[in-house]
Design a protein around this motif. Sequence first.
Motif, PDB file in Angstrom:
ATOM      1  N   VAL A  60       0.873  -1.174   0.000  1.00  0.00           N
ATOM      2  CA  VAL A  60       0.000   0.000   0.000  1.00  0.00           C
ATOM      3  C   VAL A  60       0.905   1.216   0.000  1.00  0.00           C
ATOM      4  CG1 VAL A  60      -1.746   1.297   1.272  1.00  0.00           C
ATOM      5  CG2 VAL A  60      -1.812  -1.211   1.259  1.00  0.00           C
ATOM      6  N   SER A  62       0.840   5.418  -0.069  1.00  0.00           N
ATOM      7  CA  SER A  62      -0.080   6.540   0.135  1.00  0.00           C
ATOM      8  C   SER A  62       0.699   7.841   0.291  1.00  0.00           C
ATOM      9  CB  SER A  62      -0.939   6.295   1.381  1.00  0.00           C
ATOM     10  OG  SER A  62      -0.120   6.216   2.525  1.00  0.00           O
ATOM     11  N   GLY A  63      -0.030   8.918   0.394  1.00  0.00           N
ATOM     12  CA  GLY A  63       0.571  10.223   0.652  1.00  0.00           C
ATOM     13  C   GLY A  63       1.474  10.701  -0.464  1.00  0.00           C
ATOM     14  N   TYR A  66       2.897   8.097  -2.861  1.00  0.00           N
ATOM     15  CA  TYR A  66       1.948   7.671  -3.888  1.00  0.00           C
ATOM     16  C   TYR A  66       1.929   8.667  -5.049  1.00  0.00           C
ATOM     17  CZ  TYR A  66      -2.319   6.952  -6.460  1.00  0.00           C
ATOM     18  OH  TYR A  66      -3.208   6.783  -7.477  1.00  0.00           O
TER      19      TYR A  66
END
Length: 75
Positions: A60, A62-63, A66
């Motif tokens: 995963v 994110s932030g 990503y």
Amino acid sequence: KCLALGAVGTGFAGYLLAVLDRGGIDSLIEEVDYIHEEIKFIMTALGCRNLNDLKHVPTVVSGNTYHWAAQRGLL
């Protein structure tokens, strides 16, 4: 994170040199041991026998990481 995303190596030199500079050789050895134990823990939790297995574990992102990777077509 880098290894799970497919890197074949990561850069620790600057960080480890800073640890050595701040705390001496004993602090450096302690930090390397800590990093080693953390990697072993994570790999065990994910069922990975070797670093190559990490490439096949779902990740995963994110932030900012990503957005950076998406803009470069890496995701």
